[in-house]
Write a protein that holds these residues in place. Structure first.
Motif, PDB file in Angstrom:
ATOM      1  N   PHE A   1     -16.566 -15.135 -45.251  1.00 33.67           N
ATOM      2  CA  PHE A   1     -15.452 -14.185 -45.325  1.00 33.67           C
ATOM      3  C   PHE A   1     -14.122 -14.802 -45.762  1.00 33.67           C
ATOM      4  N   GLY A   2     -14.037 -16.123 -45.857  1.00 37.25           N
ATOM      5  CA  GLY A   2     -12.777 -16.761 -46.224  1.00 37.25           C
ATOM      6  C   GLY A   2     -12.399 -16.513 -47.670  1.00 37.25           C
ATOM      7  N   GLY A   3     -11.148 -16.788 -47.992  1.00 36.95           N
ATOM      8  CA  GLY A   3     -10.668 -16.553 -49.346  1.00 36.95           C
ATOM      9  C   GLY A   3     -10.564 -17.797 -50.201  1.00 36.95           C
ATOM     10  N   ARG A   4     -10.802 -18.997 -49.614  1.00 43.06           N
ATOM     11  CA  ARG A   4     -10.653 -20.243 -50.356  1.00 43.06           C
ATOM     12  C   ARG A   4     -11.955 -21.043 -50.300  1.00 43.06           C
ATOM     13  N   PRO A   5     -12.784 -20.975 -51.360  1.00 46.51           N
ATOM     14  CA  PRO A   5     -14.003 -21.786 -51.391  1.00 46.51           C
ATOM     15  C   PRO A   5     -13.678 -23.270 -51.270  1.00 46.51           C
TER      16      PRO A   5
END
Length: 492
Positions: free
Chosen positions: A65-69
């Motif tokens: 769910f995070g926005g920064r791989p």
């Protein structure tokens, strides 16, 4: 939607070669994660297994769910410092409740897109943040190097040699991973007085399970945990946003900070439900992950999953890993995290930028609080910027003898910091019968500016001087009409 799904799939599996790098980099991130999570668990006053379980859960959820791989998050950082006071005062159950509430706060912050506040953090502050964290990471290893035998120093030296020399021969396997394996084998084959990972605290012996807090969920509990939860949420988001920005710079890509906020919130809610402490982005481990090829979400997932694999099924083996191996890895992480170019830039960049960077470092290292350092850096950046804009304001004075008119031509920005300087340029008892204030090249930003202009105009008019204000742009005119409507009227 198709493009979004395709982009999301690419963040997981760009190609087989990238997936292999992600897996290996994530494994390295796990070994860099363990000592810091254990250390900060001790700071927070909780068992290491609480922090390790939380890091596992956070790693799984944030990968999805995070926005920064490629960003690694875990139970460490300034969040632990905030949690320590709550644990010492009320115990672990209240910490779990605060963790849940902190996660909910972060979800709300993400939905409200409060990540835009990060735009006020200058590059100098970000550099100071990174450098301070590198220093804190290194200083955290110092206790592990005090009061030990020469064998420990020899093993640390061997570990650093492997980490820095192996890449010159091959980059097939990350050298920190080789460091852990080699030093563990050496310590098992050659008995020597070394501290082992098993000596750092109680390690997990089972899988994490759903953990419901036993404290009453009432108003009294809310009054206790809410202030701590809000502080944990703010500090966690600050560190995560800073870490995400660093990864953006390293990989020359962009990421969704709002999604990172909500993703971290979901991860912390899950951590609280499984009996863990709240966490945030870990810049040292993240930088290490990126340095060794981690680019996708798979590296974040592997860091979390491999942590559980290492700490539970392989617990007897991981307990035999010498602390010297972890110290060597963390020294490498601190060295690679520090922005060495910033030292050279001190002589090249404007002095105020250097002052902001150094102040951020000094406050962060002095307080061991990353949020305090960033707050000071942002404040100084704002003050220096306001001072610079203030110096750009100009007032030129001309006189038209034919009409006996004094003309004040103003250029620049008039706001709370420059309003007094602006007012000081006017002769309030001017000998001319008429005064024209030309604001064509100026802009009024706030009521302080309007108040200064109103005071100048009204004082001159009281002394019988006819005052004409011209050149107000649309925004400034609206501000004047709203807060000083009589100022623009001319005396009869």
């Amino acid at each position: 939607m198709t493009l979004s799904i395709s982009h999301y799939r690419a963040e997981w599996f760009a190609d087989p070669r990238a997936a292999r790098r992600d897996v290996l980099a994530g494994m390295v991130g796990t070994f860099a994660l363990i000592p810091e999570v254990i250390a900060f668990s001790v700071v927070a006053g909780i068992d290491p297994e609480v922090g390790l379980f939380a890091s596992f859960v956070i790693g799984i959820v944030i990968a999805v769910f995070g926005g920064r791989p490629a960003m690694i998050s875990g139970a460490a950082g300034s969040v632990a410092l905030v949690a320590a006071a709550l644990v010492h005062a009320h115990g672990l159950p209240y910490l779990l409740a605060a963790t849940l509430l902190a996660g909910l706060f972060q979800i709300v912050f993400g939905l409200m897109k409060l990540d835009v506040l990060m735009r006020f953090v200058s590059r100098s502050v970000r550099t100071g943040f990174v450098n301070a964290l590198a220093i804190l990471i290194f200083s955290a290893q110092v206790p592990q190097m005090l009061g030990v035998s020469w064998h420990s120093y020899a093993m640390i030296g061997l570990g650093l040699a492997i980490i820095y020399l192996l890449p010159k021969l091959t980059a097939a396997i990350p050298s920190p991973l080789v460091c852990v394996v080699v030093l563990t084998v050496v310590s098992m084959l050659i008995p020597m007085p070394l501290r082992l990972v098993g000596d750092l605290g109680r390690l997990p012996s089972s899988l994490p399970s759903l953990h419901l807090s036993q404290i009453p969920f009432d108003l009294a509990t809310l009054r206790i945990v809410a202030p701590y939860a809000l502080a944990m949420a703010a500090v966690g988001l600050l560190e995560s946003m800073m870490t995400a920005r660093v990864v953006d710079d390293l990989t020359e890509t962009t990421s969704s900070k709002a999604r990172e906020c909500t993703g971290l919130g979901l991860a912390n809610v899950a951590a609280g439900l499984f009996g863990g402490i709240a966490g945030c982005g870990m810049i040292g481990q993240t930088v290490g992950n990126v340095r060794y090829g981690g680019r996708g979400r798979l590296s974040t997932l592997v860091a979390g999953v491999f942590l559980l694999i290492v700490m539970v099924p392989l617990r007897p083996w991981i307990a035999q890993v010498p602390v010297a191996a972890l110290v060597a890895i963390m020294i490498m992480v601190s060295i690679s995290t520090f922005s060495w170019n910033s030292l050279r830039d001190l002589a090249r960049h404007p002095k105020v930028s250097g002052v902001v960077m150094l102040a951020t470092v000094a406050v962060t290292v002095g307080t061991h609080d990353l949020s305090a350092g960033v707050a000071v850096g942002v404040l100084l950046s704002g003050v220096f910027f306001a001072f610079k804009v203030t110096r750009m304001m100009r007032v030129t004075i001309d006189y038209d003898a034919a009409s006996d008119t004094r003309i004040y031509t103003v250029s620049g920005q008039i706001f709370f910091a420059s309003a007094e300087i602006f007012a000081d340029h006017f002769d309030l008892r001017d000998s001319a019968q008429r005064v024209r204030i030309d604001l064509t090249d100026a802009h009024l930003w706030d009521i302080t500016a309007v108040g200064a202009l109103e005071e100048v105009a009204s004082t001159m008019r009281r002394h019988g001087i006819s005052v004409e204000i011209v050149g107000l742009n649309a925004a400034s005119a609206i501000l004047v009409d709203r807060h000083a409507p009589l100022m623009r009227e001319r005396p009869a």
